[in-house]
Scaffold this motif. Structure first.
Motif, PDB file in Angstrom:
ATOM      1  N   ARG A   2     -60.429 -26.712 -36.200  1.00  0.00           N
ATOM      2  CA  ARG A   2     -60.453 -26.585 -34.757  1.00  0.00           C
ATOM      3  C   ARG A   2     -60.416 -25.108 -34.378  1.00  0.00           C
ATOM      4  O   ARG A   2     -60.004 -24.276 -35.160  1.00  0.00           O
ATOM      5  CB  ARG A   2     -59.254 -27.295 -34.131  1.00  0.00           C
ATOM      6  CG  ARG A   2     -57.907 -26.666 -34.469  1.00  0.00           C
ATOM      7  CD  ARG A   2     -56.775 -27.451 -33.829  1.00  0.00           C
ATOM      8  NE  ARG A   2     -55.484 -26.918 -34.240  1.00  0.00           N
ATOM      9  CZ  ARG A   2     -54.871 -25.908 -33.620  1.00  0.00           C
ATOM     10  NH1 ARG A   2     -55.460 -25.329 -32.587  1.00  0.00           N
ATOM     11  NH2 ARG A   2     -53.715 -25.456 -34.032  1.00  0.00           N
ATOM     12  N   LYS A   3     -60.866 -24.806 -33.196  1.00  0.00           N
ATOM     13  CA  LYS A   3     -60.786 -23.444 -32.680  1.00  0.00           C
ATOM     14  C   LYS A   3     -59.672 -23.397 -31.655  1.00  0.00           C
ATOM     15  O   LYS A   3     -59.523 -24.320 -30.856  1.00  0.00           O
ATOM     16  CB  LYS A   3     -62.098 -23.016 -32.025  1.00  0.00           C
ATOM     17  CG  LYS A   3     -63.260 -23.002 -32.978  1.00  0.00           C
ATOM     18  CD  LYS A   3     -64.477 -22.502 -32.262  1.00  0.00           C
ATOM     19  CE  LYS A   3     -65.688 -22.571 -33.170  1.00  0.00           C
ATOM     20  NZ  LYS A   3     -66.046 -23.956 -33.493  1.00  0.00           N
ATOM     21  N   TRP A   5     -58.045 -21.436 -28.474  1.00  0.00           N
ATOM     22  CA  TRP A   5     -58.408 -20.474 -27.437  1.00  0.00           C
ATOM     23  C   TRP A   5     -57.248 -20.332 -26.477  1.00  0.00           C
ATOM     24  O   TRP A   5     -56.540 -21.287 -26.210  1.00  0.00           O
ATOM     25  CB  TRP A   5     -59.630 -20.951 -26.650  1.00  0.00           C
ATOM     26  CG  TRP A   5     -60.832 -21.132 -27.489  1.00  0.00           C
ATOM     27  CD1 TRP A   5     -61.182 -22.236 -28.189  1.00  0.00           C
ATOM     28  CD2 TRP A   5     -61.851 -20.175 -27.735  1.00  0.00           C
ATOM     29  NE1 TRP A   5     -62.355 -22.027 -28.857  1.00  0.00           N
ATOM     30  CE2 TRP A   5     -62.787 -20.772 -28.586  1.00  0.00           C
ATOM     31  CE3 TRP A   5     -62.053 -18.849 -27.293  1.00  0.00           C
ATOM     32  CZ2 TRP A   5     -63.918 -20.107 -29.024  1.00  0.00           C
ATOM     33  CZ3 TRP A   5     -63.186 -18.191 -27.729  1.00  0.00           C
ATOM     34  CH2 TRP A   5     -64.099 -18.819 -28.584  1.00  0.00           C
ATOM     35  N   ASP A  38     -71.114 -19.414 -35.315  1.00  0.00           N
ATOM     36  CA  ASP A  38     -70.855 -20.781 -34.896  1.00  0.00           C
ATOM     37  C   ASP A  38     -71.585 -21.058 -33.585  1.00  0.00           C
ATOM     38  O   ASP A  38     -71.351 -20.376 -32.585  1.00  0.00           O
ATOM     39  CB  ASP A  38     -69.348 -20.974 -34.712  1.00  0.00           C
ATOM     40  CG  ASP A  38     -68.977 -22.417 -34.406  1.00  0.00           C
ATOM     41  OD1 ASP A  38     -69.501 -22.969 -33.421  1.00  0.00           O
ATOM     42  OD2 ASP A  38     -68.153 -22.978 -35.144  1.00  0.00           O
ATOM     43  N   PRO A  39     -72.472 -22.060 -33.533  1.00  0.00           N
ATOM     44  CA  PRO A  39     -73.240 -22.333 -32.308  1.00  0.00           C
ATOM     45  C   PRO A  39     -72.354 -22.633 -31.109  1.00  0.00           C
ATOM     46  O   PRO A  39     -72.658 -22.209 -29.989  1.00  0.00           O
ATOM     47  CB  PRO A  39     -74.084 -23.552 -32.693  1.00  0.00           C
ATOM     48  CG  PRO A  39     -74.184 -23.507 -34.182  1.00  0.00           C
ATOM     49  CD  PRO A  39     -72.869 -22.956 -34.639  1.00  0.00           C
ATOM     50  N   SER A  40     -71.249 -23.360 -31.322  1.00  0.00           N
ATOM     51  CA  SER A  40     -70.355 -23.684 -30.219  1.00  0.00           C
ATOM     52  C   SER A  40     -69.714 -22.422 -29.666  1.00  0.00           C
ATOM     53  O   SER A  40     -69.608 -22.241 -28.443  1.00  0.00           O
ATOM     54  CB  SER A  40     -69.275 -24.671 -30.692  1.00  0.00           C
ATOM     55  OG  SER A  40     -68.367 -24.943 -29.645  1.00  0.00           O
ATOM     56  N   LEU A  41     -69.265 -21.548 -30.556  1.00  0.00           N
ATOM     57  CA  LEU A  41     -68.661 -20.291 -30.099  1.00  0.00           C
ATOM     58  C   LEU A  41     -69.664 -19.481 -29.293  1.00  0.00           C
ATOM     59  O   LEU A  41     -69.347 -18.977 -28.220  1.00  0.00           O
ATOM     60  CB  LEU A  41     -68.150 -19.476 -31.290  1.00  0.00           C
ATOM     61  CG  LEU A  41     -67.438 -18.154 -30.954  1.00  0.00           C
ATOM     62  CD1 LEU A  41     -66.356 -17.853 -31.981  1.00  0.00           C
ATOM     63  CD2 LEU A  41     -68.423 -16.969 -30.905  1.00  0.00           C
ATOM     64  N   ARG A  42     -70.880 -19.356 -29.789  1.00  0.00           N
ATOM     65  CA  ARG A  42     -71.879 -18.529 -29.115  1.00  0.00           C
ATOM     66  C   ARG A  42     -72.266 -19.124 -27.760  1.00  0.00           C
ATOM     67  O   ARG A  42     -72.475 -18.384 -26.787  1.00  0.00           O
ATOM     68  CB  ARG A  42     -73.104 -18.345 -30.013  1.00  0.00           C
ATOM     69  CG  ARG A  42     -72.801 -17.529 -31.270  1.00  0.00           C
ATOM     70  CD  ARG A  42     -74.001 -17.455 -32.182  1.00  0.00           C
ATOM     71  NE  ARG A  42     -75.041 -16.590 -31.627  1.00  0.00           N
ATOM     72  CZ  ARG A  42     -75.116 -15.287 -31.849  1.00  0.00           C
ATOM     73  NH1 ARG A  42     -74.200 -14.686 -32.602  1.00  0.00           N
ATOM     74  NH2 ARG A  42     -76.095 -14.572 -31.343  1.00  0.00           N
ATOM     75  N   THR A  43     -72.343 -20.444 -27.675  1.00  0.00           N
ATOM     76  CA  THR A  43     -72.666 -21.078 -26.401  1.00  0.00           C
ATOM     77  C   THR A  43     -71.592 -20.768 -25.360  1.00  0.00           C
ATOM     78  O   THR A  43     -71.897 -20.383 -24.222  1.00  0.00           O
ATOM     79  CB  THR A  43     -72.798 -22.598 -26.581  1.00  0.00           C
ATOM     80  OG1 THR A  43     -73.905 -22.864 -27.439  1.00  0.00           O
ATOM     81  CG2 THR A  43     -73.019 -23.283 -25.234  1.00  0.00           C
ATOM     82  N   ASN A  44     -70.345 -20.918 -25.755  1.00  0.00           N
ATOM     83  CA  ASN A  44     -69.256 -20.689 -24.814  1.00  0.00           C
ATOM     84  C   ASN A  44     -69.013 -19.205 -24.568  1.00  0.00           C
ATOM     85  O   ASN A  44     -68.640 -18.810 -23.448  1.00  0.00           O
ATOM     86  CB  ASN A  44     -67.984 -21.371 -25.318  1.00  0.00           C
ATOM     87  CG  ASN A  44     -68.067 -22.883 -25.224  1.00  0.00           C
ATOM     88  OD1 ASN A  44     -68.062 -23.449 -24.140  1.00  0.00           O
ATOM     89  ND2 ASN A  44     -68.180 -23.552 -26.364  1.00  0.00           N
TER      90      ASN A  44
END
Length: 206
Positions: A2-3, A5, A38-44
């Protein structure tokens, strides 16, 4: 995996790290994808600028090239490098590598450097022992993108606020009044948008 934040509404910033489900840092391996890919990180991450948020980034010297890739991909996002880039080892070869990586990351105009966490990396520090880190960080980023900061309450294990800022003052005694103003307040005020309106300002461009 998990990330984790954390948002900071008052300073209009956020930070992140990659951890396991148990909350412990995931060790780096040759096969593991860099968190910055990480695609999720870059999107957010790409949403931060429109929200008026900055990003506090805590990394080690060997990760600065990855950070530079991220900074160049999102030039409108303000990034603050925490703890002067974590120069844990203070041997001259290690500091030379750290200085090189700091100069590389500093080429990204949307990255500023927070000179903090001094005690966590040097429990018995003196103004003399932290001099290479403090002045090396300022040399890389310049006073306009460097800021002094504490890391309290952690820093209280190793020193007091007064002692820490007295050391910062001693080490920059030869700087101009304008440069010291940037280091002690101006850069932080601008980067974290602490002015009276608190509105996001333009990210510096190179």
């Amino acid at each position: 995996m998990r990330k984790t934040w954390s948002g900071r509404r008052r300073s209009r910033g956020c930070g992140g790290s990659v951890r396991s489900s148990a909350g412990t840092p995931i060790p780096s391996t040759r096969t593991q994808r860099a968190p910055t890919e990480d695609p999720s990180l870059r999107t957010n991450f790409g949403r931060l600028a429109a929200l008026g948020l900055s990003f506090d980034l805590q990394i080690y010297p060997h990760q600065m090239e990855q950070a530079a890739v991220l900074a160049r991909a999102f030039p409108d996002v303000r990034i603050i490098l925490d703890h002067a880039g974590m120069p844990i080892s203070r041997t001259e070869p290690s500091l030379a590598t750290w200085r090189e990586q700091m100069r590389h990351l500093a080429r990204c105009p949307n990255v500023a450097c927070k000179i903090s966490g001094i005690g966590a990396q040097d429990h018995h520090w003196t103004a003399h022992s932290i001099r290479p880190v403090v002045l090396g960080a300022i040399e890389a980023f310049g006073p306009d993108r460097s800021m002094f900061a504490g890391n309290f309450p952690v820093d209280s294990l190793y020193s007091t606020f007064s002692r820490l800022y007295s050391a910062f003052s001693e080490l920059t005694a030869d700087f101009s009044a304008d440069e010291r103003a940037r280091l002690f307040s101006g850069t932080a005020t601008e980067t974290y948008r602490l002015g009276s309106a608190g509105r996001p300002g333009p990210v510096p461009s190179g």
